[in-house]
Design a protein around this motif. Sequence first.
Motif, mmCIF file in Angstrom:
data_model
loop_
_atom_site.group_PDB
_atom_site.id
_atom_site.type_symbol
_atom_site.label_atom_id
_atom_site.label_comp_id
_atom_site.label_asym_id
_atom_site.label_seq_id
_atom_site.Cartn_x
_atom_site.Cartn_y
_atom_site.Cartn_z
ATOM 1 N N GLN A 48 -13.038 -15.125 23.160
ATOM 2 C CA GLN A 48 -13.919 -16.336 23.809
ATOM 3 C C GLN A 48 -13.788 -17.211 22.833
ATOM 4 O O GLN A 48 -13.807 -17.353 21.429
ATOM 5 N N HIS A 73 -14.146 -15.624 13.677
ATOM 6 C CA HIS A 73 -14.575 -15.054 12.219
ATOM 7 C C HIS A 73 -13.506 -13.925 11.775
ATOM 8 O O HIS A 73 -12.606 -13.750 12.596
ATOM 9 N N ASN A 108 -12.970 -10.987 14.106
ATOM 10 C CA ASN A 108 -12.178 -11.468 15.354
ATOM 11 C C ASN A 108 -10.711 -11.156 14.871
ATOM 12 O O ASN A 108 -9.767 -10.718 15.373
ATOM 13 N N LYS A 167 -27.252 -7.987 23.869
ATOM 14 C CA LYS A 167 -27.018 -9.141 24.130
ATOM 15 C C LYS A 167 -28.279 -9.822 24.773
ATOM 16 O O LYS A 167 -28.772 -11.116 24.575
ATOM 17 N N GLY A 174 -11.084 -4.723 19.346
ATOM 18 C CA GLY A 174 -11.733 -4.158 18.381
ATOM 19 C C GLY A 174 -13.024 -3.080 19.121
ATOM 20 O O GLY A 174 -12.910 -3.078 20.485
ATOM 21 N N ASP A 177 -15.935 -2.742 19.460
ATOM 22 C CA ASP A 177 -17.059 -3.127 20.210
ATOM 23 C C ASP A 177 -16.749 -3.080 21.673
ATOM 24 O O ASP A 177 -17.733 -3.286 22.597
ATOM 25 N N ILE A 216 -15.170 -4.756 11.711
ATOM 26 C CA ILE A 216 -15.759 -5.492 10.389
ATOM 27 C C ILE A 216 -17.221 -5.822 10.461
ATOM 28 O O ILE A 216 -17.686 -6.318 11.345
ATOM 29 N N LYS A 245 -22.365 -5.233 12.819
ATOM 30 C CA LYS A 245 -20.953 -5.911 13.100
ATOM 31 C C LYS A 245 -20.996 -7.267 12.692
ATOM 32 O O LYS A 245 -21.859 -8.145 12.793
ATOM 33 N N MET A 246 -20.029 -7.854 12.089
ATOM 34 C CA MET A 246 -19.605 -9.414 11.772
ATOM 35 C C MET A 246 -19.702 -9.757 13.253
ATOM 36 O O MET A 246 -18.896 -9.651 14.234
ATOM 37 N N SER A 247 -20.620 -10.923 13.448
ATOM 38 C CA SER A 247 -20.644 -11.511 14.544
ATOM 39 C C SER A 247 -20.809 -13.062 14.537
ATOM 40 O O SER A 247 -21.572 -13.430 13.774
ATOM 41 N N LYS A 248 -20.381 -13.817 15.603
ATOM 42 C CA LYS A 248 -20.668 -15.375 15.599
ATOM 43 C C LYS A 248 -21.984 -15.662 15.887
ATOM 44 O O LYS A 248 -22.506 -16.616 15.596
ATOM 45 N N SER A 249 -22.788 -14.681 16.551
ATOM 46 C CA SER A 249 -24.169 -15.029 16.943
ATOM 47 C C SER A 249 -25.165 -14.522 16.033
ATOM 48 O O SER A 249 -26.412 -14.788 16.050
#
Length: 340
Positions: A16, A22, A25, A118, A152, A154, A192, A201-205
């Motif tokens: 996306q 990051h 991803n 989400k 990944g 997720d 990650i 989880k490592m996430s952009k949000s």
Amino acid sequence: MSKESKFSERVLSGVQPTGGLHLGNYLGAIKNFVPLQQKFESLFCVVDLHAITVWQEPSELVSKKCEVAAAFIASGIDPKKSIIFNQSQVPEHTQLSWILNCVARIGWLNRMTQFKDKAGKNRENVSVGLYTYPVLMASDILIYKATHVPVGEDQKQHLELARDIVLKFNNDFKREVFPLPKPIIMDNAARIMSLRDGTKKMSKSDISEYSRIMLTDTDDEIAKKIKKAKTDAMPLPGTKKELENMPEALNLLTIYSACQDEEFDLVFDKYHGKNFSELKIDLIDVVINKISPIREEMSRLTTDKKYLREILDVGSSRAKKIAADVLKEVYEVTGLNSNI
Ligand code: AQP
């Protein structure tokens, strides 16, 4: 497979264009796309239609799309070998998606944990698109009859939904139209985690910028984030069993192993019983060595819009050729063709 391909199986995956990319991803998905190009006909798409399931500023969306395309190429995806394209430019994705919406069951979508995470407490106010996102993802895969999908961890549940849709579709229409897509999930970096909380989880949000390393971070920013990463006061454990209760330690060792392409056990042997500061100093070098050439190349590519546009245009028309044939077959099987 398409006539131009020498392979018998096909890979598809998408990323996306939201909020920048990051390390999760990269290590969980993009890095693993690269070797697949040698074994599969490969399609990698910038999934902008997924991005708009939450509000995106239109001008920023355009630049984020360039960033993802640049990240693909900078990470080693070869646009001559693989098809790199923009999802919205191949309308067959959304055409198939409607048909698959009529195959998927509400009960299946209600079980999707990513939607629950989400949407959170705001369920009544999120877009319908966010809810049906996994059906569009199934359509992204099936419009190319992709056999393998590198993602990944997720995304595993969404892929299972795509498999359920295939089984129901083929059964309802009594034709083996779609193959069952198989997930490709890398064990060493499937998930990650956040640098601030090893259980998330490592996430952009995530609201904390210190929770993630971005592919655009400078060397100094990478160093600062790793130095500040949450750890325990105690040294790294002596046995792997103890790591199970130390998610932050596990995460840092996992990042090291994935960036360095070194067996996790070897990395663990190197650092067990040592202080976190020792691991962090080495990890800073390892991450910078991996990320900085990608960042430099991304920065060069994103200024060359003409080149990126050309890659995406060529990719879209190659993708469209495959997608149009599959959609035609689906229209015939479902009675939606023009012959009456
Ligand atoms: N932390 C992660 N570890 C391993 N793999 C990951 N992926 C995402 N986060 C991790 C994988 O990256 C691919 C592209 O993901 P995406 O950007 O399309 O969507 P996402 O999974 O929703 O990414 P984020 O950062 O988690 O976004 P938000 O914060 O919006 O939820 C996928 O293959 C994904 O599995």
